[in-house]
Design an enzyme around this catalytic site. Structure first.
Site, mmCIF file in Angstrom:
data_model
loop_
_atom_site.group_PDB
_atom_site.id
_atom_site.type_symbol
_atom_site.label_atom_id
_atom_site.label_comp_id
_atom_site.label_asym_id
_atom_site.label_seq_id
_atom_site.Cartn_x
_atom_site.Cartn_y
_atom_site.Cartn_z
ATOM 1 N N GLU A 102 53.735 46.487 16.156
ATOM 2 C CA GLU A 102 53.864 46.195 14.801
ATOM 3 C C GLU A 102 53.189 45.893 13.537
ATOM 4 O O GLU A 102 53.008 45.512 12.870
ATOM 5 C CB GLU A 102 54.677 44.520 15.498
ATOM 6 C CG GLU A 102 55.650 44.130 15.773
ATOM 7 C CD GLU A 102 57.053 44.869 15.574
ATOM 8 O OE1 GLU A 102 56.642 44.333 14.040
ATOM 9 O OE2 GLU A 102 57.621 45.103 16.161
ATOM 10 N N LYS A 161 47.524 39.768 15.099
ATOM 11 C CA LYS A 161 47.344 41.212 15.469
ATOM 12 C C LYS A 161 46.092 41.611 14.814
ATOM 13 O O LYS A 161 45.515 42.524 15.285
ATOM 14 C CB LYS A 161 48.556 41.717 16.001
ATOM 15 C CG LYS A 161 49.230 41.124 17.240
ATOM 16 C CD LYS A 161 48.512 42.075 18.464
ATOM 17 C CE LYS A 161 49.006 41.396 19.839
ATOM 18 N NZ LYS A 161 48.219 41.546 21.684
ATOM 19 N N LEU A 173 43.756 30.976 26.259
ATOM 20 C CA LEU A 173 43.403 31.691 25.072
ATOM 21 C C LEU A 173 42.460 30.825 24.070
ATOM 22 O O LEU A 173 41.648 30.685 23.316
ATOM 23 C CB LEU A 173 43.779 32.798 24.971
ATOM 24 C CG LEU A 173 43.824 34.491 25.610
ATOM 25 C CD1 LEU A 173 44.532 35.213 24.741
ATOM 26 C CD2 LEU A 173 42.889 34.568 25.834
ATOM 27 N N HIS A 191 57.460 48.893 24.418
ATOM 28 C CA HIS A 191 57.068 49.885 25.926
ATOM 29 C C HIS A 191 58.728 48.797 26.725
ATOM 30 O O HIS A 191 57.844 47.406 26.482
ATOM 31 C CB HIS A 191 55.719 49.641 27.016
ATOM 32 C CG HIS A 191 54.757 48.758 26.402
ATOM 33 N ND1 HIS A 191 54.079 48.770 25.285
ATOM 34 C CD2 HIS A 191 54.350 47.955 27.044
ATOM 35 C CE1 HIS A 191 53.250 47.350 25.072
ATOM 36 N NE2 HIS A 191 53.444 47.419 26.063
ATOM 37 N N TYR A 236 53.613 37.275 13.791
ATOM 38 C CA TYR A 236 52.871 38.159 14.867
ATOM 39 C C TYR A 236 51.985 39.395 14.732
ATOM 40 O O TYR A 236 50.691 39.260 14.357
ATOM 41 C CB TYR A 236 53.501 38.535 16.096
ATOM 42 C CG TYR A 236 53.243 39.279 16.904
ATOM 43 C CD1 TYR A 236 52.254 38.595 18.185
ATOM 44 C CD2 TYR A 236 54.296 40.804 17.189
ATOM 45 C CE1 TYR A 236 52.408 39.792 19.113
ATOM 46 C CE2 TYR A 236 53.297 41.474 17.618
ATOM 47 C CZ TYR A 236 53.094 41.350 19.039
ATOM 48 O OH TYR A 236 52.019 41.996 20.122
ATOM 49 N N THR A 271 49.013 46.815 18.485
ATOM 50 C CA THR A 271 50.170 46.728 18.817
ATOM 51 C C THR A 271 51.365 47.841 17.547
ATOM 52 O O THR A 271 50.475 47.242 16.190
ATOM 53 C CB THR A 271 51.258 45.454 18.705
ATOM 54 O OG1 THR A 271 52.846 46.063 18.113
ATOM 55 C CG2 THR A 271 50.853 44.688 17.300
#
Length: 377
Positions: A129, A155, A59, A181, A151, A127
């Site tokens: 988060e 996102k 990526l 999950h 993070y 997410t």
């Protein structure tokens, strides 16, 4: 035959998704990073399938992404790759941003540069988060975001750049705001898997204590198998959109610890507060231990009664904590007709059953005179 391209195919979600799509008769392509020690255990069983193909890429490398997308010509792209460990993102903020935020941009721009806007459907793994310091309970698609880690901030960029390319270029691009999950394939340093691994190791005498951070943190935990179904459903909709995917039940880390140990016959009680809190074995169900772990470990398990085997270590606290997450998946239930099939009890059972077998191998190696190491503690 539809073609799907998955980034992060060697991860928990990527491996389950690849398996799921192959069962639906997709041709599945995965992107893997070149490394001297490759970790492809989760997809070993898929290699050899004539409809499963791997490509080296990254990526952080735009050219590799353009080449792969041009070659594969996928109908669907699932962007699941990330530096996804929240605590580690504080130590690697720049790398996390490069992979998580700019990696998403590179994929979307590749679709645009190749003029594949009308052909490719794009799924972005978002997410829970994003909600961080939660602004309402429960969290839904309209809840304001308040990310609390590098993070989560990365996102957040990925979420909005997905929306932007959808609106600017007409790409069928959607975000799945998936709450936590878990599964037996969860990474070993994530808190749920750390708990199930450690519970198994402690029961067999391979480890003395489980060290954790914020025991009072609450999470909405589902099973990864349920959640990869939602990813596929999102891309089958005629209109791209963004969805919260969650169970609607939130549970303390402390409770998850008790559930995990209960699976193998241990009752854990907690005493003390803050950094001095510890989990103590208050009783043992001997029949349950013998059945789930093995009679050869029963004597050791009984010797743990009254001992503290769970402790708090401040090293595992985040600089900015996320105290509670609880999702409202009403939109996904109504529009995608998605429902979780696994309860939290099912998830814990699934993970403990798997990790007990995994740790038995370690125990037998130790009994045979071989050295074993706890790499993930």
């Amino acid at each position: 035959m539809k073609k799907a391209l998955i980034t992060g195919v060697t991860g928990q979600d990527g491996s389950y998704l690849a398996e799921f799509l192959l069962e639906k008769e997709y041709e599945v392509h995965g992107i893997v990073r070149r490394a001297s020690t490759e970790k492809k255990e989760r997809i070993d069983h898929l290699e050899g399938n004539p409809n499963f193909h791997l490509h080296y890429g990254d990526l952080t490398d735009s050219l590799s992404l353009v080449k792969i997308i041009s070659k594969v010509e996928p109908d669907e792209i699932y962007n699941l790759a990330a530096q996804s460990h929240v605590k580690v993102s504080f130590e690697l903020p720049e790398y996390t941003a490069d992979v998580v935020a700019l990696g998403t941009l590179r994929l979307l721009e590749a679709i645009h540069l190749l003029r594949m806007e009308d052909k490719v459907r794009f799924y972005q793994a978002s997410t829970s988060e994003l909600f961080g310091l939660v602004q309402e309970m429960p969290q839904r698609e309209t809840t304001p975001f308040y990310p609390r880690s590098p993070y989560a901030v990365a996102k957040l960029y990925a979420y909005w750049i997905t929306v932007n390319y959808r609106e600017a270029y007409g790409i069928h691009a959607s975000n799945g705001i998936l709450f936590n999950h878990e599964s037996p394939l969860r990474g070993e340093t994530f808190v749920t898997r750390k708990i199930t691994r450690s519970a198994s190791r402690i029961a067999m005498g391979l480890q003395d204590r489980l060290y954790l951070g914020n025991l009072s943190a609450r999470r909405d935990w589902g099973h990864a198998k349920d959640y990869v179904r939602s990813m596929h459903l999102i891309l089958q909709r005629d209109t791209p959109d963004d969805y919260v995917v969650a169970t609607g039940v939130t549970t303390e880390v402390r409770t998850f610890v008790q559930l995990a140990f209960s699976e193998i016959g241990f009752t854990i009680g907690f005493r003390g507060e803050g950094l001095n809190e510890e989990g103590v074995v208050t009783s043992i169900d001997a029949d349950r231990v013998a059945q789930s772990v093995g009679e050869e470990f029963l004597s050791h398990a009984c010797s743990l009664v009254g001992k503290a085997i769970v402790a708090v270590d401040p090293a595992y606290f985040r600089p900015t904590e996320v105290e509670v997450l609880l999702g409202d998946a009403t939109k996904a239930r109504n529009l995608l007709h998605w429902q979780p099939e696994y309860t939290l009890a099912d998830i814990v059972h699934d993970m403990m059953e798997s990790d007990v077998q995994l740790m038995k191998r370690e125990a037998y190696l130790k009994q045979g005179g071989f050295s074993i190491y706890n790499y993930f503690e």
